[in-house]
Design a protein around this motif. Structure first.
Motif, PDB file in Angstrom:
ATOM      1  N   ARG A 304     -61.296 125.204 -68.935  1.00 49.38           N
ATOM      2  CA  ARG A 304     -62.328 126.313 -68.694  1.00 49.38           C
ATOM      3  C   ARG A 304     -63.165 125.779 -67.549  1.00 49.38           C
ATOM      4  O   ARG A 304     -64.017 124.996 -67.533  1.00 49.38           O
ATOM      5  CB  ARG A 304     -63.015 126.647 -69.883  1.00 49.38           C
ATOM      6  N   ASN A 371     -72.947 131.682 -65.840  1.00 47.38           N
ATOM      7  CA  ASN A 371     -72.139 131.562 -67.330  1.00 47.38           C
ATOM      8  C   ASN A 371     -71.736 132.802 -67.627  1.00 47.38           C
ATOM      9  O   ASN A 371     -72.298 133.896 -68.195  1.00 47.38           O
ATOM     10  CB  ASN A 371     -73.001 130.938 -68.061  1.00 47.38           C
ATOM     11  N   ASP A 373     -69.328 133.367 -70.122  1.00 48.44           N
ATOM     12  CA  ASP A 373     -68.507 132.794 -71.409  1.00 48.44           C
ATOM     13  C   ASP A 373     -69.388 133.147 -72.396  1.00 48.44           C
ATOM     14  O   ASP A 373     -69.101 133.128 -73.633  1.00 48.44           O
ATOM     15  CB  ASP A 373     -68.063 131.519 -71.322  1.00 48.44           C
ATOM     16  N   LYS A 374     -70.605 133.128 -72.236  1.00 51.83           N
ATOM     17  CA  LYS A 374     -71.649 133.172 -73.430  1.00 51.83           C
ATOM     18  C   LYS A 374     -71.847 134.556 -73.827  1.00 51.83           C
ATOM     19  O   LYS A 374     -72.634 135.399 -72.957  1.00 51.83           O
ATOM     20  CB  LYS A 374     -72.965 132.394 -73.154  1.00 51.83           C
ATOM     21  N   GLN A 396     -67.475 137.663 -75.069  1.00 50.72           N
ATOM     22  CA  GLN A 396     -67.163 136.153 -75.321  1.00 50.72           C
ATOM     23  C   GLN A 396     -66.259 135.825 -74.229  1.00 50.72           C
ATOM     24  O   GLN A 396     -65.252 135.057 -74.730  1.00 50.72           O
ATOM     25  CB  GLN A 396     -66.598 136.573 -76.587  1.00 50.72           C
ATOM     26  N   GLY A 397     -66.334 136.073 -73.086  1.00 50.39           N
ATOM     27  CA  GLY A 397     -65.843 135.687 -71.966  1.00 50.39           C
ATOM     28  C   GLY A 397     -64.489 136.024 -71.553  1.00 50.39           C
ATOM     29  O   GLY A 397     -63.773 135.580 -70.714  1.00 50.39           O
ATOM     30  N   LYS A 398     -64.030 137.049 -72.184  1.00 49.37           N
ATOM     31  CA  LYS A 398     -62.761 137.836 -71.705  1.00 49.37           C
ATOM     32  C   LYS A 398     -63.000 139.245 -71.260  1.00 49.37           C
ATOM     33  O   LYS A 398     -63.974 139.951 -71.635  1.00 49.37           O
ATOM     34  CB  LYS A 398     -62.008 138.183 -73.005  1.00 49.37           C
ATOM     35  N   ARG A 432     -60.534 135.841 -63.840  1.00 48.82           N
ATOM     36  CA  ARG A 432     -61.712 134.987 -64.047  1.00 48.82           C
ATOM     37  C   ARG A 432     -62.240 134.458 -62.933  1.00 48.82           C
ATOM     38  O   ARG A 432     -63.483 134.209 -62.829  1.00 48.82           O
ATOM     39  CB  ARG A 432     -61.571 134.206 -65.286  1.00 48.82           C
TER      40      ARG A 432
END
Length: 450
Positions: A304, A371, A373-374, A396-398, A432
């Motif tokens: 990641r 960030n 992903d948080k 959740q980062g998706k 991403r």
């Protein structure tokens, strides 16, 4: 071109109903270009249950025009249009019956928003117009009146257009145009394109999409294609029948949508590159003393990354920008395909009196704005019009997808409603990296968490 339509009727036996009210919006896929709204005297009594449902009674219709007095206007506003209605079978059947009584055969291509919703909104609990639009946060006024229901259907149709990744709706429109004998020249095509950001679709005579592109200025980009002597675009020029488009409001949605729809539709002239679009990434590593440090490396899909870049130079600029805020010494290890610039652990020392936990926390704080992903994240940006905003949604980062919402609407208020409005986009490494690179380079967004 579409004719978004709704009618109210007297009720009664099959094929014996009369129209009491009609509303039609002529819609070009982007804006309303004409409209017709009128009560209609059906010359027969209205069923009592219909009066209670719609509020339309016999007294209201006594001075209203009869159907033969509005028939010419209906033909005019629906010419060269696909009729769109919620449960089209009913509305279209009743209108054709009224025309047959006048000795005229009325025929148009049709689309049904019930059927489209069942395909594109499979999770919906109900497909009745009222319940469906309320679940999606689409405002509806004057329920069970032609104007209110037609406007709600139009807004629902706009949402369905954005969710239609396979472009079955656009293809049906092109096929309808072909049947009517329309054959626009390149200049006519260009005149109908907007000078704004979005996706465009080049179609051949069968309505098939042969090329998908994106641009900050759709009109300018397509004009470049039509004047290019490039071998590929010379072939595209020969096969082009028309061009359709979709505004996205901002470049990030256009970037994600282009990748998604090229993969789904596989247009013959789009080349899908196997090369990594963002070959370099930023990672965080820890040295033997427990201190975090930056590492710029070739992108590794198994790990990641913190940020994605097109070049090591771009990566170094990002690190310099971040660390200027830190007022802390930092260490960056740069690895590329030509040479590996290695340092021993002793080269990285913290001169301030900070323990590794405090230092590492300060480093993470500097990266917090990037960030994704948080928690759950909205990337809020411009919408397709002044009174609208857009949101890219990650959980959740998706990546879950994107949606548009009115400025007066609190997007955080109902997650269920938000999910109904989402146009899904596949989550993969490339998407991403598109998002990461965008939030590094651009400033026209706001990242919020919910």
């Amino acid at each position: 071109m579409y004719a978004i339509l709704d009618i109210e009727t007297t009720g009664g036996q099959f094929n014996e109903e009369g129209i009491t009210e009609i509303a039609i919006y002529r819609f070009d896929g982007e804006k309303i270009v004409d409209q017709f709204i009128s009560l209609v005297n059906p010359q027969i009594e209205i069923q009592p249950f219909v009066v209670k449902l719609t509020g339309i009674n016999n007294a209201m219709l006594r001075l209203a025009p009869k159907f033969h007095e509005v028939a010419k206007r209906i033909i005019e506003i629906t010419t060269d249009c696909i009729i769109v209605a919620h449960n089209t079978d009913f509305d279209y059947r009743v209108i054709r019956t009224e025309f047959r009584r006048l000795g005229y055969e009325f025929h148009r291509e049709t689309l049904c928003t019930v059927e489209l919703s069942q395909k594109l909104l499979p999770e919906a609990k109900s497909y009745s117009l009222g319940k469906l639009v309320r679940s999606l946060g689409i405002p509806i006024a004057d329920r069970h009146r032609a104007n209110g229901d037609a406007m709600a259907t139009l807004k629902l149709f706009q949402l369905l257009l954005s969710k239609d990744h396979e472009k079955t709706i656009l293809k049906s429109m092109i096929k309808s145009d072909i049947k009517t004998g329309i054959n626009p020249k390149f200049l006519d095509i260009i005149d109908n394109l907007p000078s704004s950001v979005g996706i465009y679709y080049i179609h051949n005579e069968e309505g098939q999409i042969i090329y998908i592109g994106r641009s900050q200025n759709i009109k300018k980009k397509v004009l470049q294609h039509f004047t290019s002597d490039n071998k590929v675009f010379s072939k595209i020029q020969q096969e082009t029948y028309t061009v359709t488009f979709e505004r996205t409001g901002n470049e990030l949605i256009a970037l994600l949508k282009e990748t998604e729809e090229v993969n789904i539709n596989k247009p013959k002239y789009n080349r899908v590159s196997k090369k990594n679009v963002f070959p370099y990434s930023l990672y965080i590593k820890t040295n033997i003393n427990g201190f975090n440090y930056f590492s710029i490396e070739k992108t590794d899909g198994r790990k990641r990354n913190i940020m994605a870049f097109t070049s090591p130079t771009e990566a170094k600029r990002f690190v310099q920008s971040i660390t200027s805020k830190l007022e802390l010494p930092y260490y960056v290890d740069i690895i590329n395909e030509k040479k590996s610039k290695k340092y021993t652990e002793d080269n990285f020392t913290v001169t301030l009196e900070l323990d590794n936990t405090t230092y590492n926390n300060r480093l993470q704080e500097a990266l917090a704005d990037y960030n994704i992903d948080k928690g759950n994240v909205f990337i809020i940006s411009k919408g397709r019009k002044v009174e609208e905003k857009s949101a890219i949604v990650l959980e959740q980062g998706k990546l879950k997808g994107y949606c548009f919402f009115d400025l007066n609407y609190q997007i955080h208020s109902s997650i269920e409603r938000l999910q109904g409005n989402l146009t899904s986009i596949s989550f993969n490494r490339n998407n991403r990296n598109i998002i990461l690179n965008y939030i590094n380079k651009k400033k026209d967004y706001k990242l919020t968490r919910f």
